[in-house]
Design a protein around this motif. Structure first.
Motif, short mmCIF file in Angstrom:
data_model
loop_
_atom_site.label_atom_id
_atom_site.label_comp_id
_atom_site.label_asym_id
_atom_site.label_seq_id
_atom_site.Cartn_x
_atom_site.Cartn_y
_atom_site.Cartn_z
N SER A 43 49.09 28.49 -10.06
CA SER A 43 47.93 29.27 -10.31
C SER A 43 47.44 28.85 -11.61
N ALA A 44 48.56 28.77 -12.62
CA ALA A 44 48.04 28.24 -14.11
C ALA A 44 47.63 26.67 -14.08
N ASP A 47 44.17 26.86 -12.72
CA ASP A 47 43.06 27.47 -13.53
C ASP A 47 42.79 26.46 -14.66
N VAL A 51 39.27 24.85 -15.39
CA VAL A 51 38.52 24.78 -16.67
C VAL A 51 38.27 23.40 -17.20
N LEU A 117 44.31 28.84 -22.64
CA LEU A 117 43.99 29.44 -21.48
C LEU A 117 44.62 30.73 -21.20
N ALA A 119 43.54 34.74 -18.55
CA ALA A 119 43.15 34.60 -17.25
C ALA A 119 41.66 34.93 -17.21
N THR A 120 41.10 35.25 -18.58
CA THR A 120 39.59 35.40 -18.53
C THR A 120 39.08 34.51 -19.63
N ARG A 157 35.74 33.29 -17.69
CA ARG A 157 35.81 33.26 -16.09
C ARG A 157 34.69 34.52 -15.70
N TRP A 162 34.18 29.18 -14.03
CA TRP A 162 34.59 29.10 -15.44
C TRP A 162 33.00 28.65 -16.12
#
Length: 181
Positions: A43-44, A47, A51, A117, A119-120, A157, A162
């Motif tokens: 997941s990271a 993300d 981004v 980075l 979550a938001t 996010r 993003w």
């Protein structure tokens, strides 16, 4: 002689309390990291890739301009941004001199580095090469240049996407000029 022991016991108790808090905090952090597992790491990574893609898309749109479509330029940028930046871009208009000078530019992203980075929110640095061309008003001849750029973006996010909230030009230098033709 017993009067001096009170502050010593208080300091010893405080030290024990701080040590217990440190151990609990370390255990909690290790549990969260261990709980990431393969799914959390994936997941990271997803993300970070999202981004990178959003930063690359924004910088490509920001560095790509064609005097024949000035309204499309600001609309593309506004669609990739958020907050005050989106508001400013949505209300912006292209300089009439850019249209009169038949300015065009194309940008190639060289690299994107995600610097932070969560979550938001995220921060990324983008290095690119921009090729610019225009008509020299003094001679009426075509002119062009290539410029290496580095920008830092802040992203948020929103709705699963993003979007860029801030752009800062860190540097720009000639990457090789081609004289007026």
């Amino acid at each position: 002689m017993t009067a001096g022991r009170g502050p010593g016991y208080a300091l010893l108790g405080l030290a024990a309390l701080l040590a217990a808090a440190a151990v609990a905090s370390a255990w909690s952090g290790a549990s969260r990291l261990g709980g990431l597992g393969a799914d959390g790491a994936a997941s990271a990574a997803a993300d970070a890739a999202a981004v990178e893609a959003a930063a690359s898309a924004f910088v490509s749109a920001y560095g790509g301009f064609d005097y024949r479509d000035p309204d499309g330029y600001t609309a593309r940028l506004a669609a990739l941004s958020s907050g005050a930046l989106r508001d400013a871009l949505a209300g912006a208009s292209v300089d009439p001199a850019a249209i009169a000078g038949r300015q065009r530019s194309a940008l190639t992203v060289r690299s994107v580095a995600v610097e932070a980075l969560s979550a938001t929110a995220a921060e990324a640095t983008v290095r690119s090469l921009q090729e610019r061309s225009w008509v020299d008003p003094a001679t009426g001849r075509d002119a062009s240049e290539a410029v290496a750029q580095q920008v830092r973006l802040r992203l948020v996010r929103e709705g699963g996407r993003w979007l860029v909230t801030e752009i800062v030009l860190l540097g720009e230098e000639p990457a090789g000029a081609r004289g007026a033709g």
